[in-house]
Write an enzyme that holds these catalytic residues in place. Sequence first.
Site, short mmCIF file in Angstrom:
data_model
loop_
_atom_site.label_atom_id
_atom_site.label_comp_id
_atom_site.label_asym_id
_atom_site.label_seq_id
_atom_site.Cartn_x
_atom_site.Cartn_y
_atom_site.Cartn_z
N GLY A 12 39.44 -55.56 47.83
CA GLY A 12 38.96 -54.19 47.64
C GLY A 12 38.40 -53.96 46.26
CG HIS A 18 33.74 -57.62 46.30
ND1 HIS A 18 34.03 -56.76 45.27
CD2 HIS A 18 34.77 -58.50 46.34
CE1 HIS A 18 35.18 -57.10 44.72
NE2 HIS A 18 35.65 -58.17 45.34
CD GLU A 128 28.70 -71.30 43.19
OE1 GLU A 128 28.13 -70.93 42.15
OE2 GLU A 128 28.22 -72.17 43.96
CB SER A 166 38.24 -55.56 41.02
OG SER A 166 37.53 -56.02 42.15
P1 AMP Z 1 38.55 -60.39 45.08
O1 AMP Z 1 38.41 -59.05 45.72
O2 AMP Z 1 38.54 -60.35 43.59
O3 AMP Z 1 39.67 -61.20 45.67
O4 AMP Z 1 37.23 -61.17 45.45
C1 AMP Z 1 36.84 -61.34 46.79
C2 AMP Z 1 35.74 -62.35 46.86
O5 AMP Z 1 34.62 -61.90 46.08
C3 AMP Z 1 36.14 -63.72 46.28
O6 AMP Z 1 35.59 -64.74 47.11
C4 AMP Z 1 35.50 -63.70 44.92
O7 AMP Z 1 35.20 -64.99 44.41
C5 AMP Z 1 34.23 -62.92 45.19
N1 AMP Z 1 33.71 -62.32 43.95
C6 AMP Z 1 34.37 -61.55 43.06
N2 AMP Z 1 33.58 -61.25 42.01
C7 AMP Z 1 32.39 -61.86 42.24
C8 AMP Z 1 31.15 -61.95 41.52
N3 AMP Z 1 30.97 -61.36 40.34
N4 AMP Z 1 30.14 -62.69 42.06
C9 AMP Z 1 30.31 -63.32 43.25
N5 AMP Z 1 31.45 -63.26 43.98
C10 AMP Z 1 32.47 -62.56 43.48
#
Ligand code: AMP
Length: 259
Positions: A12, A18, A128, A166
């Site tokens: 979230g 995302h 990544e 986030s």
């Molecule tokens: P999270 O909500 O932080 O668990 O992230 C969910 C997904 O979004 C994960 O696969 C992260 O690697 C990806 N993600 C988070 N920030 C970025 C970003 N700046 N660029 C690309 N993917 C992201």
Amino acid sequence: MTHTKVLVPTMGALHAGHLSLIEIGKQYSREIVVSIFVNPLQFEDPQDLAKYPRSVESDSQQALLAGATQIWAPTVEEIYPDQVSVIDSGVIGRKFEGVGREGHFDGVLTVVDRLFKHVQPTHAVFGEKDFQQLFIIKKWAKKSKLGIEIISAPVIRDVDGLALSSRNVRLGADDRKTALVISRALRQATHERSVESARDRLHDVLASEPGFELDYAEIINEDNFEPATSARKSRALVAGWVNGVRLLDNMQMSASVIA
Ligand code: AMP
């Protein structure tokens, strides 16, 4: 055409990073499930878990606008109705992000396994941005013969270079300026001529910013996560804190250097 379904797992507090995962997912299926679940199992610090931003309503709207066809925001009981048998993330799960955060990647694999079992996707997209997480999930999915294709998505950055996260909402204006040292160091290092000079440059640039507290900075081989000995298929990783906010970023060694 065989039936396809993409899963985009998130915790979230969605941002453009995302949403880029959803966009990439559209290349693989018309059906895109975005899960929103703050996984307690991957937080070692209860404070960090409590402070994690939560905004399911606006997240759902954003994800649907970006092209998701289903939002799934399960409760902790739904994901963990029974006693949890944790999946071991192995040796690589205990390096870098796994050093100070014991059990973090075991928690990640355990939740991903449960999300996969519920949603039964044919494809899943991961960023990544969390390069070690992506590596561990790819390796586990292959070894477990899940038959789910793991798709990787490039890091999305703000115009100033800061990787979207986030956690960035917790940075004040000065903290943000300090945080830019990370992408600056990565950019400079990945244009160095050799892995040795890239390592030196990475550490020198990071050390030049007093407000940045380094956790680790290393150039790794993308195939095995060992320290790289040549620039080919290698990547610079950085993690640290700015005013108590943990930040993480990485960049592949520049193709022009390798050529
Ligand atoms: P999270 O909500 O932080 O668990 O992230 C969910 C997904 O979004 C994960 O696969 C992260 O690697 C990806 N993600 C988070 N920030 C970025 C970003 N700046 N660029 C690309 N993917 C992201």
